[in-house]
Design a protein around this motif. Structure first.
Motif, PDB file in Angstrom:
ATOM      1  N   ALA A  79       0.833  -1.207   0.000  1.00 12.48           N
ATOM      2  CA  ALA A  79       0.000   0.000   0.000  1.00 12.48           C
ATOM      3  C   ALA A  79       0.866   1.256   0.000  1.00 12.48           C
ATOM      4  N   ARG A  80       1.936   1.226   0.786  1.00 11.67           N
ATOM      5  CA  ARG A  80       2.822   2.387   0.881  1.00 11.67           C
ATOM      6  C   ARG A  80       3.467   2.718  -0.461  1.00 11.67           C
ATOM      7  N   HIS A  81       3.777   1.682  -1.238  1.00 13.26           N
ATOM      8  CA  HIS A  81       4.482   1.885  -2.514  1.00 13.26           C
ATOM      9  C   HIS A  81       3.558   1.719  -3.722  1.00 13.26           C
ATOM     10  N   ASN A  82       2.245   1.678  -3.450  1.00 13.69           N
ATOM     11  CA  ASN A  82       1.249   1.568  -4.518  1.00 13.69           C
ATOM     12  C   ASN A  82       1.521   0.357  -5.417  1.00 13.69           C
ATOM     13  N   ARG A  83       1.729  -0.795  -4.790  1.00 15.77           N
ATOM     14  CA  ARG A  83       2.013  -2.028  -5.520  1.00 15.77           C
ATOM     15  C   ARG A  83       1.016  -3.109  -5.128  1.00 15.77           C
ATOM     16  N   LYS A  84       1.110  -4.230  -5.831  1.00 20.13           N
ATOM     17  CA  LYS A  84       0.234  -5.359  -5.551  1.00 20.13           C
ATOM     18  C   LYS A  84       0.979  -6.450  -4.794  1.00 20.13           C
TER      19      LYS A  84
END
Length: 333
Positions: free
Chosen positions: A172-177
């Motif tokens: 979530a912090r790095h906008n990843r899955k």
């Protein structure tokens, strides 16, 4: 309690700016049978030496130029995060005794040395220090047992959920899955029933090792039930980048197993769920992967399925909800 041999083999460091004092203390220690004694006249080296060697006892002179014993203890406190400072202070100043204890030293020895006092205080402190280490190791072992499956050594569900939570926070912090794969072994129960639990346990251990060997170091492989495993993929770009390792795992698990004179075969079904696509919290992500696993089982086993995307609230109006994940994507390997 620590044995006499363990006490005599304890790691001891003597710190004093006077060479004669060091020679005298080393002679006292070696005459008493201590075999692992080292020394330094440079107090600025003590912290680094302790980091490298983890001494069981540091005999520390308090009055030294440039860096005194109190300053050394301050540095040692930063290393000993558990709060146990293995320092026996050496001082000729009566007023320093209480100050040394307040600074973190466990005990003190007065100068000039009284031989009986030196022997007793060193022995007592080493006995306590080694007992403290034994208890710390026991506590760590108990904690490991509480967080790991005793048969395979893999993380259990409790540790798994913590690992997933950490993974989701990072994603979530790095906008990843991130992805969760829920595995269930096909054909394990007949093997267990026919050949016994010892054979079944050996199969589970071999499966666990194959899963670990086929996963990335940053991923988590956990055992959550009898023949159920969960793998957390710490970082994936899309559904395809989760399906690829799932296909690989199906092939790896399907290879024959040798248990004694037996050659046995089984397969695995896998359900896949992605964060944040299919769920945004730990329990729901596991649940969605479990539902997708159910679809894989229902569709013929030895395959993986991806959970369906949740329907928007307005799309549910007037619609008949699907059973399970209904529209999950199925892939047979």
């Amino acid at each position: 309690m620590p044995s006499p041999d363990e006490i005599l083999n304890a790691k001891i460091l003597v710190v004093d700016d006077c060479a004669d004092n060091i020679d005298l203390m080393i002679e006292i220690l070696r005459d008493a049978g201590y075999m692992n004694v080292s020394s330094t006249m440079l107090p600025e080296q003590v912290c680094e030496l302790h980091r490298q060697h983890c001494y069981d006892l540091i005999l520390l002179d308090l009055q030294m130029p440039e860096l005194n014993g109190f300053q050394v203890m301050k540095g040692l406190k930063e290393i000993e995060q558990d709060g146990y400072l293995p320092v026996l202070a050496l001082t000729a100043q009566p007023s320093f005794k209480i100050a040394a204890l307040e600074a973190g030293a466990r005990d003190f020895i007065s100068k000039p040395f009284d031989l009986l006092e030196v022997h007793k205080r060193i022995h007592n402190m080493l006995e306590v220090r080694l007992l403290y280490k034994e208890l710390a190791q026991y506590s760590k072992k108990q904690q490991e047992l509480a967080l790991h499956d005793p048969l395979t050594g893999l993380p259990n569900r409790r540790l798994l959920e913590d690992r997933i939570a950490t993974t989701l926070q990072h994603a979530a912090r790095h906008n990843r899955k991130a992805a969760v794969m829920y595995l269930d072994l096909d054909g394990f129960k007949p093997i267990n029933d026919t050949h016994g639990h010892a054979t079944g346990d050996e199969i589970l251990k071999q499966v666990a090792q194959r899963l670990v060997n086929s996963s990335r170091k940053e991923d988590t492989v956990a055992r959550v039930g009898g023949d159920e495993f969960v793998i957390v993929l710490a970082e994936v770009a899309n559904v395809a980048s989760a399906q690829e390792p799932a296909s690989k795992l199906i092939e790896v698990v399907s290879e024959p197993y040798k248990v004694g004179e037996l050659t046995l075969n089984l397969s695995t079904s896998i359900g896949i769920a992605l964060f944040p696509d299919h769920a945004q919290d730990v329990n729901q992500l596991i649940h969605m992967a479990d539902l997708a696993l159910y679809d894989a089982k229902r569709s013929g086993k030895n395959r993986h399925c991806v959970a369906q995307l949740p329907l928007a609230p307005d799309a549910l109006d007037g619609a008949t909800p699907a059973v399970g994940v209904g529209a999950a994507q199925q892939v047979t390997v």
